[in-house]
Design a protein around this motif. Sequence first.
Motif, PDB file in Angstrom:
ATOM      1  N   VAL A 143       0.872  -1.178   0.000  1.00 46.56           N
ATOM      2  CA  VAL A 143       0.000   0.000   0.000  1.00 46.56           C
ATOM      3  C   VAL A 143       0.907   1.226   0.000  1.00 46.56           C
ATOM      4  CG1 VAL A 143      -1.852   1.216   1.209  1.00 46.56           C
ATOM      5  CG2 VAL A 143      -1.699  -1.273   1.365  1.00 46.56           C
ATOM      6  N   VAL A 144       1.108   1.790  -1.183  1.00 49.05           N
ATOM      7  CA  VAL A 144       2.067   2.880  -1.339  1.00 49.05           C
ATOM      8  C   VAL A 144       1.474   4.192  -0.819  1.00 49.05           C
ATOM      9  CG1 VAL A 144       3.414   4.209  -3.009  1.00 49.05           C
ATOM     10  CG2 VAL A 144       3.112   1.739  -3.333  1.00 49.05           C
ATOM     11  N   PRO A 145       2.227   4.908   0.037  1.00 45.27           N
ATOM     12  CA  PRO A 145       1.720   6.167   0.573  1.00 45.27           C
ATOM     13  C   PRO A 145       1.337   7.133  -0.548  1.00 45.27           C
ATOM     14  CG  PRO A 145       3.723   5.539   1.720  1.00 45.27           C
ATOM     15  CD  PRO A 145       3.545   4.555   0.606  1.00 45.27           C
ATOM     16  N   PRO A 146       0.301   7.915  -0.341  1.00 46.09           N
ATOM     17  CA  PRO A 146      -0.170   8.809  -1.394  1.00 46.09           C
ATOM     18  C   PRO A 146       0.565  10.149  -1.391  1.00 46.09           C
ATOM     19  CG  PRO A 146      -1.651   8.934   0.442  1.00 46.09           C
ATOM     20  CD  PRO A 146      -0.573   7.980   0.844  1.00 46.09           C
ATOM     21  N   LEU A 147       0.437  10.830  -2.505  1.00 45.87           N
ATOM     22  CA  LEU A 147       0.951  12.191  -2.602  1.00 45.87           C
ATOM     23  C   LEU A 147      -0.150  13.166  -2.189  1.00 45.87           C
ATOM     24  CD1 LEU A 147       2.819  12.053  -6.041  1.00 45.87           C
ATOM     25  CD2 LEU A 147       3.846  12.380  -3.792  1.00 45.87           C
ATOM     26  N   PRO A 148       0.219  14.367  -1.803  1.00 32.34           N
ATOM     27  CA  PRO A 148      -0.818  15.389  -1.568  1.00 32.34           C
ATOM     28  C   PRO A 148      -1.528  15.678  -2.893  1.00 32.34           C
ATOM     29  CG  PRO A 148       1.351  16.395  -1.566  1.00 32.34           C
ATOM     30  CD  PRO A 148       1.572  14.921  -1.583  1.00 32.34           C
ATOM     31  N   GLU A 149      -2.737  16.214  -2.800  1.00 31.49           N
ATOM     32  CA  GLU A 149      -3.540  16.342  -4.014  1.00 31.49           C
ATOM     33  C   GLU A 149      -2.880  17.254  -5.047  1.00 31.49           C
ATOM     34  OE1 GLU A 149      -7.241  17.861  -2.637  1.00 31.49           O
ATOM     35  OE2 GLU A 149      -6.322  19.578  -1.669  1.00 31.49           O
TER      36      GLU A 149
ATOM     37  N   HIS B 172      -5.425  21.681   8.191  1.00 35.97           N
ATOM     38  CA  HIS B 172      -4.488  20.593   8.511  1.00 35.97           C
ATOM     39  C   HIS B 172      -5.237  19.300   8.747  1.00 35.97           C
ATOM     40  CE1 HIS B 172      -1.089  23.195   8.597  1.00 35.97           C
ATOM     41  NE2 HIS B 172      -1.581  23.937   9.564  1.00 35.97           N
ATOM     42  N   TYR B 173      -6.359  19.433   9.446  1.00 38.67           N
ATOM     43  CA  TYR B 173      -7.200  18.259   9.692  1.00 38.67           C
ATOM     44  C   TYR B 173      -7.718  17.707   8.371  1.00 38.67           C
ATOM     45  CZ  TYR B 173     -11.303  15.612  11.313  1.00 38.67           C
ATOM     46  OH  TYR B 173     -12.246  14.641  11.545  1.00 38.67           O
ATOM     47  N   ALA B 174      -8.154  18.610   7.521  1.00 37.14           N
ATOM     48  CA  ALA B 174      -8.646  18.185   6.200  1.00 37.14           C
ATOM     49  C   ALA B 174      -7.547  17.463   5.441  1.00 37.14           C
ATOM     50  CB  ALA B 174      -9.141  19.383   5.414  1.00 37.14           C
ATOM     51  N   ASP B 175      -6.330  17.960   5.546  1.00 40.58           N
ATOM     52  CA  ASP B 175      -5.204  17.318   4.852  1.00 40.58           C
ATOM     53  C   ASP B 175      -4.962  15.910   5.366  1.00 40.58           C
ATOM     54  OD1 ASP B 175      -3.164  20.338   4.393  1.00 40.58           O
ATOM     55  OD2 ASP B 175      -4.753  19.435   3.178  1.00 40.58           O
ATOM     56  N   GLN B 176      -5.103  15.737   6.678  1.00 36.29           N
ATOM     57  CA  GLN B 176      -4.923  14.393   7.238  1.00 36.29           C
ATOM     58  C   GLN B 176      -5.972  13.440   6.681  1.00 36.29           C
ATOM     59  OE1 GLN B 176      -4.735  15.949  11.405  1.00 36.29           O
ATOM     60  NE2 GLN B 176      -3.207  14.361  11.650  1.00 36.29           N
ATOM     61  N   MET B 177      -7.201  13.921   6.602  1.00 35.25           N
ATOM     62  CA  MET B 177      -8.279  13.100   6.041  1.00 35.25           C
ATOM     63  C   MET B 177      -8.028  12.805   4.571  1.00 35.25           C
ATOM     64  SD  MET B 177     -10.468  12.049   8.059  1.00 35.25           S
ATOM     65  CE  MET B 177     -10.406  12.209   9.832  1.00 35.25           C
ATOM     66  N   LYS B 178      -7.537  13.816   3.871  1.00 33.90           N
ATOM     67  CA  LYS B 178      -7.263  13.628   2.441  1.00 33.90           C
ATOM     68  C   LYS B 178      -6.216  12.548   2.231  1.00 33.90           C
ATOM     69  CE  LYS B 178      -8.301  18.214   0.892  1.00 33.90           C
ATOM     70  NZ  LYS B 178      -7.729  19.518   0.570  1.00 33.90           N
TER      71      LYS B 178
ATOM     72  N   GLU C 214     -15.278   1.580   1.290  1.00 34.92           N
ATOM     73  CA  GLU C 214     -15.919   2.266   2.424  1.00 34.92           C
ATOM     74  C   GLU C 214     -15.083   3.456   2.887  1.00 34.92           C
ATOM     75  OE1 GLU C 214     -18.702   1.281   4.675  1.00 34.92           O
ATOM     76  OE2 GLU C 214     -19.370   0.144   2.936  1.00 34.92           O
ATOM     77  N   LEU C 215     -13.784   3.196   3.045  1.00 34.91           N
ATOM     78  CA  LEU C 215     -12.897   4.254   3.535  1.00 34.91           C
ATOM     79  C   LEU C 215     -12.902   5.438   2.580  1.00 34.91           C
ATOM     80  CD1 LEU C 215     -10.799   5.067   5.700  1.00 34.91           C
ATOM     81  CD2 LEU C 215      -9.042   4.091   4.230  1.00 34.91           C
ATOM     82  N   GLN C 216     -12.849   5.130   1.299  1.00 38.96           N
ATOM     83  CA  GLN C 216     -12.845   6.192   0.293  1.00 38.96           C
ATOM     84  C   GLN C 216     -14.153   6.984   0.358  1.00 38.96           C
ATOM     85  OE1 GLN C 216     -12.420   4.851  -3.807  1.00 38.96           O
ATOM     86  NE2 GLN C 216     -11.021   6.564  -4.104  1.00 38.96           N
ATOM     87  N   SER C 217     -15.250   6.252   0.426  1.00 41.05           N
ATOM     88  CA  SER C 217     -16.557   6.899   0.456  1.00 41.05           C
ATOM     89  C   SER C 217     -16.709   7.798   1.681  1.00 41.05           C
ATOM     90  CB  SER C 217     -17.634   5.816   0.427  1.00 41.05           C
ATOM     91  OG  SER C 217     -18.838   6.315   0.910  1.00 41.05           O
ATOM     92  N   HIS C 218     -16.347   7.273   2.839  1.00 37.25           N
ATOM     93  CA  HIS C 218     -16.548   8.039   4.074  1.00 37.25           C
ATOM     94  C   HIS C 218     -15.643   9.242   4.182  1.00 37.25           C
ATOM     95  CE1 HIS C 218     -18.521   4.216   5.605  1.00 37.25           C
ATOM     96  NE2 HIS C 218     -19.450   5.144   5.641  1.00 37.25           N
ATOM     97  N   THR C 219     -14.370   9.058   3.807  1.00 36.09           N
ATOM     98  CA  THR C 219     -13.470  10.211   3.895  1.00 36.09           C
ATOM     99  C   THR C 219     -13.887  11.303   2.916  1.00 36.09           C
ATOM    100  OG1 THR C 219     -11.938   8.989   2.501  1.00 36.09           O
ATOM    101  CG2 THR C 219     -11.395   9.115   4.837  1.00 36.09           C
ATOM    102  N   SER C 220     -14.313  10.928   1.738  1.00 34.68           N
ATOM    103  CA  SER C 220     -14.709  11.985   0.798  1.00 34.68           C
ATOM    104  C   SER C 220     -15.998  12.664   1.254  1.00 34.68           C
ATOM    105  CB  SER C 220     -14.831  11.450  -0.625  1.00 34.68           C
ATOM    106  OG  SER C 220     -15.961  10.649  -0.759  1.00 34.68           O
ATOM    107  N   GLN C 221     -16.933  11.893   1.818  1.00 36.96           N
ATOM    108  CA  GLN C 221     -18.151  12.501   2.376  1.00 36.96           C
ATOM    109  C   GLN C 221     -17.794  13.486   3.474  1.00 36.96           C
ATOM    110  OE1 GLN C 221     -21.163   9.833   3.941  1.00 36.96           O
ATOM    111  NE2 GLN C 221     -21.055   8.624   2.058  1.00 36.96           N
ATOM    112  N   LEU C 222     -16.870  13.046   4.328  1.00 36.17           N
ATOM    113  CA  LEU C 222     -16.462  13.879   5.451  1.00 36.17           C
ATOM    114  C   LEU C 222     -15.866  15.183   4.939  1.00 36.17           C
ATOM    115  CD1 LEU C 222     -14.725  12.586   8.630  1.00 36.17           C
ATOM    116  CD2 LEU C 222     -14.076  14.752   7.664  1.00 36.17           C
ATOM    117  N   LEU C 223     -14.989  15.077   3.959  1.00 35.57           N
ATOM    118  CA  LEU C 223     -14.329  16.271   3.446  1.00 35.57           C
ATOM    119  C   LEU C 223     -15.333  17.232   2.815  1.00 35.57           C
ATOM    120  CD1 LEU C 223     -11.151  14.522   2.087  1.00 35.57           C
ATOM    121  CD2 LEU C 223     -11.154  16.372   3.745  1.00 35.57           C
ATOM    122  N   ARG C 224     -16.273  16.687   2.086  1.00 38.95           N
ATOM    123  CA  ARG C 224     -17.276  17.549   1.460  1.00 38.95           C
ATOM    124  C   ARG C 224     -18.143  18.231   2.508  1.00 38.95           C
ATOM    125  NH1 ARG C 224     -20.269  13.876  -1.483  1.00 38.95           N
ATOM    126  NH2 ARG C 224     -18.527  12.465  -1.780  1.00 38.95           N
ATOM    127  N   ALA C 225     -18.602  17.447   3.477  1.00 41.25           N
ATOM    128  CA  ALA C 225     -19.460  18.011   4.515  1.00 41.25           C
ATOM    129  C   ALA C 225     -18.704  19.064   5.320  1.00 41.25           C
ATOM    130  CB  ALA C 225     -19.971  16.901   5.435  1.00 41.25           C
TER     131      ALA C 225
END
Lengths: 429, 439
Positions: free
Chosen positions: A110-116, A284-290, A214-225
Amino acid sequence: MAEDGKEESVATDDESDHTAADGTGSLNNTMVEEGSTLLRRMEICVAEAEKRSGKNAVNMQETFTVYLIETRPMDAVVEGRNPAPDALWRRYSEFELLRNYLIVTYPYIVVPPLPEKRAEFVWHKLSADNMDPDFVERRRVGLENFLLRVASHPVLSNDQILYHFLTEEHGWKEVVYETGFQAKADSRLRALSATFRVRNPDKRFMEMKHYSDELQSHTSQLLRARARVADRLYGVYKVHGNYGRVFSEWSAIEKEMGDGLQSAGHHMDAYAASIDDILEEEEHYADQMKEYLFYAEALRLVSEHEPMMIFSLLWQSSVQKHELTQFELEMASQDLISKKQQREELATGIVRTLKLLEELIAEGEETVKEKTLECEEHVEKAWVDMQRFKEQKDKDLREALINYAVMQISMCKKGIQVWGNAKECFLKM
Amino acid sequence: MSVGAPKGLASSGQKPITEILHPLSAAEEPLSVTVNVGGDKEAGLTNGTPVETSSPASASSLFNRLQLDDDLEADVRDLYASTETRDLFVTVDDPKKHVSTMETYITYRVSTKTTRIEFDLPEYCVRRRYQDFDWLRIKLEDSQPTHLIPPLPEKFVMKGVVDRFSEEFVETRMKALDKFLKRVADHPVLSFNPHLNAFLSAKDLNKRQGLALLTKVGESVKHVAGGYKLRARPAEFCAMGEYLDTFSQKLGTIDRIAQRILKEQSEYLTELREYGTVYSSWATSEEELQRPLEGVASCVKTCCGALEDQSESMSQDFLPVLREYVLYIESMKNVLRKRDQTQAEYEGRLEAAILRKQEDRTPMPVEVEKCQDKVECFNADLKADWERWQSNKRQDFKQLLTGMADRNINHYEKCQAAWESLITLLQDKQTEDKTSETN
């Protein structure tokens, strides 16, 4: 190319009490102690960002940002010597290249992601501009986080291409292309893009895939909300600024009440202004979720590593049968194709895979055994890394939630203070 | 957080009046008031202890406490606790719905305690409806044209838009009626008006009684011919007019801001609720993270509740008072206009008289002198009322704005407490995990 006196935000082994604002603290906690990861031998940071201009692939002038990567040998740091760090500049696309290479080369990790790449989940006031200094700064932090995670990974940290990325500014790209990883990528990625049913799919991988969705769905919902909430909260605070103005105007016609009103008005202005910092911090919190939104994607890739499944199954059956006729191969491929929608792509991918199979069969049974073993190892390695990821995720996100709560408390305290001050003024009216 | 009226309209808590504490006597602080009531001085006014009721006219009955069903109104304390003599106390509470074949309406209990000899009894308890308050206001305006009559809450409400029988509406209206009556009772001239006496004491307020009771306090300014033009308004009254205009404007702005904030808060609340549910639903797909995520969801929910309370409170307590003040300003402006008219009449008559005098040497008619007296009286009354009004305004707004600040502080305190308990929960779990990390 050493640069002196740069501001460094480095997570070293010693700083275990870091808060996970950029995940570095939790990194230390989830680092594998066995083996020596690159991070143990080398201090890494992304110190700066700069704008550059140059010609792009189609010979047009463009502006882009480069990031300064600084490295220092760890033993020097530990011994208290402070040599100037080695440094080189990289742009975002080079980070992307590195990551793609890692994904293809280590399909079971599971390769760590880059920032958006582009600002998303933006609430209205925040700039969606890639050149915006706040965005660039957050990206710098994200890139550093990426390097630290990769360099502390028990498997990835040993990669030579990674090492060159950090140490050789020129010619690195050529070296990467020379590995021929892109060829692997093409067939792999195409095959990966379709999910096809294997007769006995590994249940664990199915569950992991389901979880990654699930993780993808929930984190993106969270970020949008969260972005919508931030937008609205901004409005609430800013409207209070109007009180500041009207109290000031009103105080002009009052005698005894004037001073109290005027001062209270200033506090209302302060209240309205305070939301900017509050929401900036929340980014910063949003970035962690992202990060974990993108991590979910990486997890999905691993769990979907079906060609390995096919490989392992077909290899197994070939080993068991001791022979695999051309006919059976073709039947097998037909069977799979008939179940899928994107037949063309799938066909190409499968055919290529099977062609490879054919070639390998031709090379003899030893190779067959070897490849089977490799595939089985891959599956096990994937499982191990997915577990590692799970623990890291639980730790990181828990810390992120705690930090979020801390931020909320800070916001409440500020609010109490401002309104308390305003109340004092009102009492003096 | 409702203040005053009980929630249920169907029944009122029937407390004997002697047990009910008076809002004007503070529970916490001693009243710094000395009372001269027919020589009957009560020594030892203690702090918060109820005093025995002896003779009706004794000062002790004065300080019997009438308690509103919930808490003492601090605003009343601030407003009316002064060094002036207090011998008339009124309260409006206990709304009740009456349903008849013809109509449905609300009545309020009006309680009075007094040592004034203008009243036959020391205590009264009657029920009045809005119409009755309106009657009183009109009567006061007619009979005391030189004085500022406090305003009543709005008479008409749009039937479709506002529920006239909702708890919130009734409570808001009741508080405004209570304030109106207290202001009248507090006024050194208005409180002696016989109409007020009737309003407070008559069992059935026969509104036609008003005509019989009408004493000729002064000519109704309504009968002044409209033809007179004002020459020179004294500077101080000009200043008053300007002040009122600007003040009214500023209050309007504040009202708009407050409404806008409520709107923004409402939209924020909608998003925040949704945000909370995201954490809850995420929790269902997690193991280790389930409790932390549910914890956050719960905190967000608490914050939503706290904000809802604050918004409701602003809507019920802040905005109505603000609007009532705009009405109050209009009343004051009316009085200023009447004063202008009185002065104009005087000037007109004087001018006419002077001309006549020049012609045929007739002495200054009595009417002109009477007019001059009227103007001087009016000016004096108005100035006194103005000072009182300014002083009350200061107290009212101090209290209003402090209340707003308190509400916001209260809201943040609730939120902070919720988040702090979450952190405790999460950090406990962390240490729990660390100690059990032997696997």
